[in-house]
Design a protein around this motif. Structure first.
Motif, PDB file in Angstrom:
ATOM      1  N   LEU A  54      12.938   7.462   3.132  1.00 58.74           N
ATOM      2  CA  LEU A  54      12.202   7.062   1.826  1.00 58.74           C
ATOM      3  C   LEU A  54      10.782   7.904   1.862  1.00 58.74           C
ATOM      4  N   GLY A  55      10.228   8.089   3.066  1.00 59.77           N
ATOM      5  CA  GLY A  55       9.106   8.888   3.227  1.00 59.77           C
ATOM      6  C   GLY A  55       9.404  10.387   2.908  1.00 59.77           C
ATOM      7  N   ILE A  56      10.422  10.703   3.340  1.00 62.66           N
ATOM      8  CA  ILE A  56      10.785  12.275   3.223  1.00 62.66           C
ATOM      9  C   ILE A  56      10.953  12.603   1.628  1.00 62.66           C
ATOM     10  N   GLY A  60       6.790   6.274 -11.143  1.00 65.23           N
ATOM     11  CA  GLY A  60       7.215   4.919 -10.915  1.00 65.23           C
ATOM     12  C   GLY A  60       7.835   4.691  -9.878  1.00 65.23           C
ATOM     13  N   ILE A  61       9.075   5.529  -9.752  1.00 65.49           N
ATOM     14  CA  ILE A  61       9.803   5.351  -8.466  1.00 65.49           C
ATOM     15  C   ILE A  61       9.332   5.667  -7.123  1.00 65.49           C
ATOM     16  N   SER A  62       8.401   6.624  -7.083  1.00 71.16           N
ATOM     17  CA  SER A  62       7.498   7.381  -5.803  1.00 71.16           C
ATOM     18  C   SER A  62       6.542   5.782  -5.557  1.00 71.16           C
ATOM     19  N   CYS A  63       6.032   5.398  -6.280  1.00 67.28           N
ATOM     20  CA  CYS A  63       5.092   4.338  -6.256  1.00 67.28           C
ATOM     21  C   CYS A  63       5.847   3.039  -5.671  1.00 67.28           C
ATOM     22  N   SER A  64       7.055   2.677  -6.230  1.00 65.16           N
ATOM     23  CA  SER A  64       7.726   1.751  -5.765  1.00 65.16           C
ATOM     24  C   SER A  64       8.262   1.890  -4.402  1.00 65.16           C
ATOM     25  N   ILE A  65       8.724   3.285  -4.039  1.00 62.04           N
ATOM     26  CA  ILE A  65       9.128   3.711  -2.600  1.00 62.04           C
ATOM     27  C   ILE A  65       7.700   3.413  -1.698  1.00 62.04           C
ATOM     28  N   PHE A  66       6.524   4.013  -2.274  1.00 61.02           N
ATOM     29  CA  PHE A  66       5.530   3.996  -1.398  1.00 61.02           C
ATOM     30  C   PHE A  66       5.143   2.480  -1.046  1.00 61.02           C
ATOM     31  N   ILE A 105       7.228   0.052  -0.473  1.00 60.71           N
ATOM     32  CA  ILE A 105       8.338  -0.275   0.466  1.00 60.71           C
ATOM     33  C   ILE A 105       7.718   0.435   1.791  1.00 60.71           C
ATOM     34  N   LEU A 106       7.315   1.622   1.612  1.00 56.20           N
ATOM     35  CA  LEU A 106       7.003   2.506   3.240  1.00 56.20           C
ATOM     36  C   LEU A 106       5.752   1.540   3.583  1.00 56.20           C
ATOM     37  N   ILE A 107       4.681   1.116   2.841  1.00 58.92           N
ATOM     38  CA  ILE A 107       3.643   0.288   3.372  1.00 58.92           C
ATOM     39  C   ILE A 107       4.039  -0.706   4.248  1.00 58.92           C
ATOM     40  N   ILE A 108       5.044  -1.644   3.627  1.00 55.81           N
ATOM     41  CA  ILE A 108       5.523  -2.821   4.302  1.00 55.81           C
ATOM     42  C   ILE A 108       6.197  -2.250   5.512  1.00 55.81           C
ATOM     43  N   ASP A 168      -1.086   8.857  15.859  1.00 52.75           N
ATOM     44  CA  ASP A 168      -1.976   8.068  16.052  1.00 52.75           C
ATOM     45  C   ASP A 168      -2.771   8.043  14.557  1.00 52.75           C
ATOM     46  N   LEU A 169      -2.790   9.294  14.097  1.00 45.80           N
ATOM     47  CA  LEU A 169      -3.579   9.291  12.772  1.00 45.80           C
ATOM     48  C   LEU A 169      -2.361   9.026  11.719  1.00 45.80           C
ATOM     49  N   HIS A 170      -1.359   9.108  11.916  1.00 48.38           N
ATOM     50  CA  HIS A 170      -0.365   8.426  10.904  1.00 48.38           C
ATOM     51  C   HIS A 170      -0.083   6.947  10.949  1.00 48.38           C
ATOM     52  N   ALA A 171      -0.111   6.471  12.273  1.00 51.66           N
ATOM     53  CA  ALA A 171       0.342   4.920  12.523  1.00 51.66           C
ATOM     54  C   ALA A 171      -1.009   3.959  12.496  1.00 51.66           C
ATOM     55  N   ILE A 172      -1.877   4.491  13.236  1.00 50.58           N
ATOM     56  CA  ILE A 172      -3.211   3.680  13.292  1.00 50.58           C
ATOM     57  C   ILE A 172      -4.188   3.687  11.825  1.00 50.58           C
ATOM     58  N   PHE A 173      -4.295   5.070  11.534  1.00 49.05           N
ATOM     59  CA  PHE A 173      -5.005   4.967  10.223  1.00 49.05           C
ATOM     60  C   PHE A 173      -4.389   4.213   9.138  1.00 49.05           C
ATOM     61  N   GLY A 174      -3.046   4.529   9.069  1.00 47.89           N
ATOM     62  CA  GLY A 174      -2.232   3.538   8.076  1.00 47.89           C
ATOM     63  C   GLY A 174      -2.363   2.238   8.227  1.00 47.89           C
ATOM     64  N   PHE A 175      -2.507   1.657   9.179  1.00 47.87           N
ATOM     65  CA  PHE A 175      -2.710   0.309   9.543  1.00 47.87           C
ATOM     66  C   PHE A 175      -4.055  -0.086   8.956  1.00 47.87           C
ATOM     67  N   TYR A 176      -5.041   0.423   9.065  1.00 42.69           N
ATOM     68  CA  TYR A 176      -6.307   0.021   9.004  1.00 42.69           C
ATOM     69  C   TYR A 176      -6.312  -0.229   7.470  1.00 42.69           C
ATOM     70  N   ILE A 177      -5.827   0.709   6.636  1.00 45.29           N
ATOM     71  CA  ILE A 177      -5.894   0.694   5.278  1.00 45.29           C
ATOM     72  C   ILE A 177      -4.540   0.054   4.669  1.00 45.29           C
ATOM     73  N   ASN A 178      -3.770  -0.550   5.522  1.00 42.99           N
ATOM     74  CA  ASN A 178      -2.604  -1.085   4.932  1.00 42.99           C
ATOM     75  C   ASN A 178      -2.638  -1.832   3.761  1.00 42.99           C
ATOM     76  N   ILE A 179      -3.356  -2.905   3.673  1.00 36.45           N
ATOM     77  CA  ILE A 179      -3.705  -4.041   2.832  1.00 36.45           C
ATOM     78  C   ILE A 179      -4.173  -3.315   1.647  1.00 36.45           C
ATOM     79  N   PHE A 180      -5.083  -2.500   1.495  1.00 32.60           N
ATOM     80  CA  PHE A 180      -5.873  -1.723   0.517  1.00 32.60           C
ATOM     81  C   PHE A 180      -4.818  -0.766  -0.290  1.00 32.60           C
ATOM     82  N   LEU A 181      -3.993  -0.117   0.487  1.00 32.90           N
ATOM     83  CA  LEU A 181      -3.018   0.796  -0.099  1.00 32.90           C
ATOM     84  C   LEU A 181      -2.007  -0.412  -0.928  1.00 32.90           C
ATOM     85  N   LEU A 182      -1.538  -1.251  -0.206  1.00 33.07           N
ATOM     86  CA  LEU A 182      -0.813  -2.205  -0.791  1.00 33.07           C
ATOM     87  C   LEU A 182      -1.080  -2.767  -2.105  1.00 33.07           C
TER      88      LEU A 182
END
Length: 380
Positions: free
Chosen positions: A12-14, A147-153, A155-158, A189-203
């Protein structure tokens, strides 16, 4: 299950990575749109206030603009509460809402009546960035893609949070970036940890973004909070105009609006697509605790008689919640602090497709154990 989620997260990310990158970068520019516009074009938005000067009637300014642009119809007028601000007139020719018309945004000095500058509203830098952000500058087709990409994104956050979730023995590693590690580890680390810290905001940003792509998201919100499905578009009531009244009705509209709504804020006078609709006037409440708190009033064209009031305080729970979508999505809900947070989130979101792709490419290039053994034997 985690392998399945990992496979889903990967592909989905690709498939959506490039669109997410474009939407995130364009969104980062839009966070400070107003501030940047005023910084780079101060003469368009500000004027020198002459000593003991009096403002010219808004009706006279409107007549000057109409004479300068014959064949154009009034679209909207923006009047700011500050004394040193220009009055902005939007004039349209053709069916601008359908994408085949022309819209000019004109700045006028309220003390001299001078037309300072006129720009093609659709050609403005941030107008193009907004179309890129929402539709990839591709109209309805782009809207479907984003719209489709936003829906996929979403799912990617979760799924990303599930994949990040640490085991008991390596929790510390999942909260800190190891800056002195190898490039491969640092990238992870940049992908996973940075992604975690802003996870709720991105959602929150992605979920609110769905409201501009899918009508059912808006309907679901109204059904959940109001118990019924409404249109999110507020329509002006019908009110036939009265012509040749020789009344300064725009000044009357502004006077009535400020009498009824005493709080400071920007006033927008918007004219309907046809003459059977009342003139819609909105006033932002800048004293509210959150942004996008707006009161609406409707007036008869030509006379300035009040037709209907729609105060924010009497809006339904669903409408008040829907009004929060824009400031949450853009980060403007609490001013500069949340705007800076939104900017950081947009930059991190833009980096995720890049770091994610590098993780995948790194795994693809990893030699198998069999090849490694054969190479070692051959070397020996």
């Amino acid at each position: 299950m985690k392998k399945i989620i990992g496979w889903l997260h990967l592909w989905l990310g690709i498939s959506s990575g490039l669109i997410v990158l474009i939407v995130a970068l364009s969104g980062s520019l839009l966070v400070f749109e107003d501030e940047l516009e005023h910084l780079f074009q101060p003469s368009f938005y500000y004027v020198q206030v002459p000593p003991q000067a009096e403002r010219i009637s808004t009706d006279i300014l409107a007549d000057k603009v109409q004479q300068a642009y014959p064949g154009f119809k009034s679209n909207y007028i923006i009047v700011e509460p500050e004394a040193n601000r220009t009055v902005l007139f939007s004039q349209r020719k053709g069916k601008a809402g359908k994408g085949n018309g022309k819209v000019m945004l004109i700045a006028v000095n309220p003390y001299t009546g001078q037309i300072i500058k006129a720009v093609d509203e659709k050609g403005r830098f941030f107008a193009v960035v907004l179309r890129l952000h929402r539709y990839l500058c591709m109209g309805d087709t782009g809207k479907i893609i984003t719209g489709i990409s936003c829906s996929i994104f979403t799912i990617l956050i979760i799924t990303g949070l599930i994949l990040w979730w640490p085991k008991r023995n390596n929790r510390k590693q999942r909260f800190r970036v190891k800056w002195n590690a190898s490039f491969k580890r640092l990238n992870w680390d940049l992908h996973a940890i940075f992604g975690f810290y802003i996870n709720i905001f991105l959602l929150m940003i992605s979920l609110t973004g769905l409201a501009w792509s899918y009508k059912w998201v808006n309907n679901l919100l109204f059904y959940a909070l109001d118990g019924n499905i409404k249109s999110t578009k507020m329509k002006a009531p019908e009110s036939l105009p009265v012509k040749d009244t020789h009344i300064a009705y725009l000044d009357k509209i502004l006077s009535t609006t400020n009498e009824k709504l005493t709080h400071p804020g920007t006033i927008m006078i918007r004219f309907g697509e046809n003459d059977s609709l009342a003139v819609t006037v909105s006033k932002v409440n800048t004293t509210a605790s959150v942004s996008n708190v707006v009161d609406f009033m409707y007036f008869q064209k030509g006379t300035g008689e009040l037709v209907q009031e729609r105060p924010y305080a009497k809006e339904s729970k669903g409408m008040k919640a829907r009004r929060l979508f824009f400031p949450i999505h853009t980060g403007s809900i609490y001013g500069w602090p949340t705007k800076i947070l939104a900017l950081i989130c947009a930059w991190v979101a833009a980096s995720l497709p890049i770091t994610g792709l590098m993780i995948w490419l790194g795994r693809k290039k990893k030699p198998s154990l069999k090849k490694h053994v054969n190479a070692r034997v051959q070397y020996q």
